[in-house]
Enzyme design. Structure first.
Site, PDB file in Angstrom:
ATOM      1  N   ALA A   1      37.673  27.763  34.513  1.00 39.96           N
ATOM      2  CA  ALA A   1      37.868  26.319  34.565  1.00 39.96           C
ATOM      3  C   ALA A   1      36.491  25.672  34.559  1.00 39.96           C
ATOM      4  O   ALA A   1      35.497  26.302  34.912  1.00 39.96           O
ATOM      5  CB  ALA A   1      38.629  25.952  35.835  1.00 39.96           C
TER       6      ALA A   1
ATOM      7  N   GLU B   1      36.066  33.161  41.486  1.00 35.15           N
ATOM      8  CA  GLU B   1      36.230  31.919  42.253  1.00 35.15           C
ATOM      9  C   GLU B   1      35.662  32.032  43.659  1.00 35.15           C
ATOM     10  O   GLU B   1      35.067  31.096  44.183  1.00 35.15           O
ATOM     11  CB  GLU B   1      37.724  31.540  42.332  1.00 35.15           C
ATOM     12  CG  GLU B   1      38.297  30.975  41.042  1.00 35.15           C
ATOM     13  CD  GLU B   1      38.881  32.041  40.124  1.00 35.15           C
ATOM     14  OE1 GLU B   1      38.550  33.232  40.292  1.00 35.15           O
ATOM     15  OE2 GLU B   1      39.668  31.663  39.235  1.00 35.15           O
TER      16      GLU B   1
END
Ligand code: CO8
Length: 261
Positions: A69, A135
């Site tokens: 992302a 992440e």
């Protein structure tokens, strides 16, 4: 013509019956910003409803499938904005696509990139592909299936290791652990993936959709429910013309001509 900014949409294959979505933000390693994912959703809806398309391939470039992302875009998001704007909602279009969807992964498939690949039905990889859920290294957790889909394909210990360390997994290891089906030299990857898509697209589109739905039910329900659904969908196949044609072709020793009816 389509006016996409972050992707390229085309049809490929000998019969032009394979939809091809190429993620196209090379300077940002195909980081998945909102605009890109919205375009992917639109392209998938278009291909899903195009009766000339039998299967869909999603790919990136040699350096990156997608490096996650878009960190710069979301860095200042607040909880209220995430909830209020339903952050990530456009991603669900990928997993609700009815046609067979294959990811061809060269280079980085990290974070949301790995999750996007896992939303596809099959993953083929190039030798230099690198998968991971980094992440945790930037203070968040995977948010589009990384903690849920990964465990279902590689098991708990490996999923935990990937999610908790953020370490990258190379193509060979990804194949060994069942995350990807096959590995090819980088320059052969897209061609081999399109060949796979063409093989799948030569089946009845109805039967493909039913088979895909049944396999996905296995991930979402108990074995008992899944077996019941599968049996009833198997029965339903006998309501199609393509079942009559497929079996007649076998008996008559000829190639089936499916009409998707
Ligand atoms: N977001 C935004 N920009 C990125 C991203 C990213 N995820 N990845 C790379 N870029 C940009 C870089 O900022 C750089 O831009 P610029 O040239 O303007 O500085 C350009 O792409 C090239 O990148 P690098 O210079 O870093 O290239 P390297 O070859 O040195 O390194 C790496 C490649 C290792 C892939 C490195 O870029 C990297 O670590 N990227 C980030 C990987 C990452 O942490 N991904 C996870 C992101 S979080 C996530 O995906 C959450 C998912 C939740 C669900 C989905 C939400 C929408």
């Amino acid at each position: 013509a389509d006016n996409f900014e972050f992707i390229k949409l085309s049809k490929t294959g000998e019969q032009q019956n394979i939809g091809l979505i190429q993620l196209n933000r090379p300077k940002a390693l195909n980081a998945l910003n909102n605009g890109l994912m919205e375009e992917v959703g639109k392209a998938l809806e278009k291909l899903d409803s195009d009766s000339s398309v039998g299967a869909i391939v999603i790919t990136g470039n040699e350096k990156a499938f997608a490096a996650g992302a878009d960190i710069k875009e979301m860095a200042n998001n607040t909880f209220a904005q995430c909830v209020g704007g339903n952050f990530l909602e456009s991603w669900t279009k990928v997993s609700s696509t009815r046609k067979p969807l294959i990811a061809a992964v060269n280079g980085y498939a990290l974070g949301g990139g790995c999750e996007l690949a896992m939303m596809c039905d099959i993953i083929y990889a190039g030798e230099s592909a690198k998968f991971g859920q980094p992440e945790i290294l930037i203070g968040i957790i995977p948010g589009a299936g990384g903690t849920q889909r990964l465990i279902r394909s590689v098991g708990k210990s490996k999923a935990m290791e990937i999610v908790l360390t953020g370490n990258q997994v190379n193509a060979q290891d990804a194949e060994k652990m069942g995350l990807v089906s096959k590995v090819f030299p980088a320059d052969k990857l897209l061609g081999e993936t399109v060949k796979l898509a063409e093989k799948i697209a030569s089946n009845s589109q109805i039967t493909n959709a039913i088979a895909k739905e049944c396999v996905n039910v296995a991930l979402e329900s108990t074995l008992k429910e899944g077996l019941r659904f599968e049996k009833r969908m198997f029965h339903a196949c006998f309501a199609t013309k393509d079942q009559k044609e497929g079996m007649a072709a076998f008996v008559e020793k000829r190639k089936a001509k499916f009409t998707n009816e």
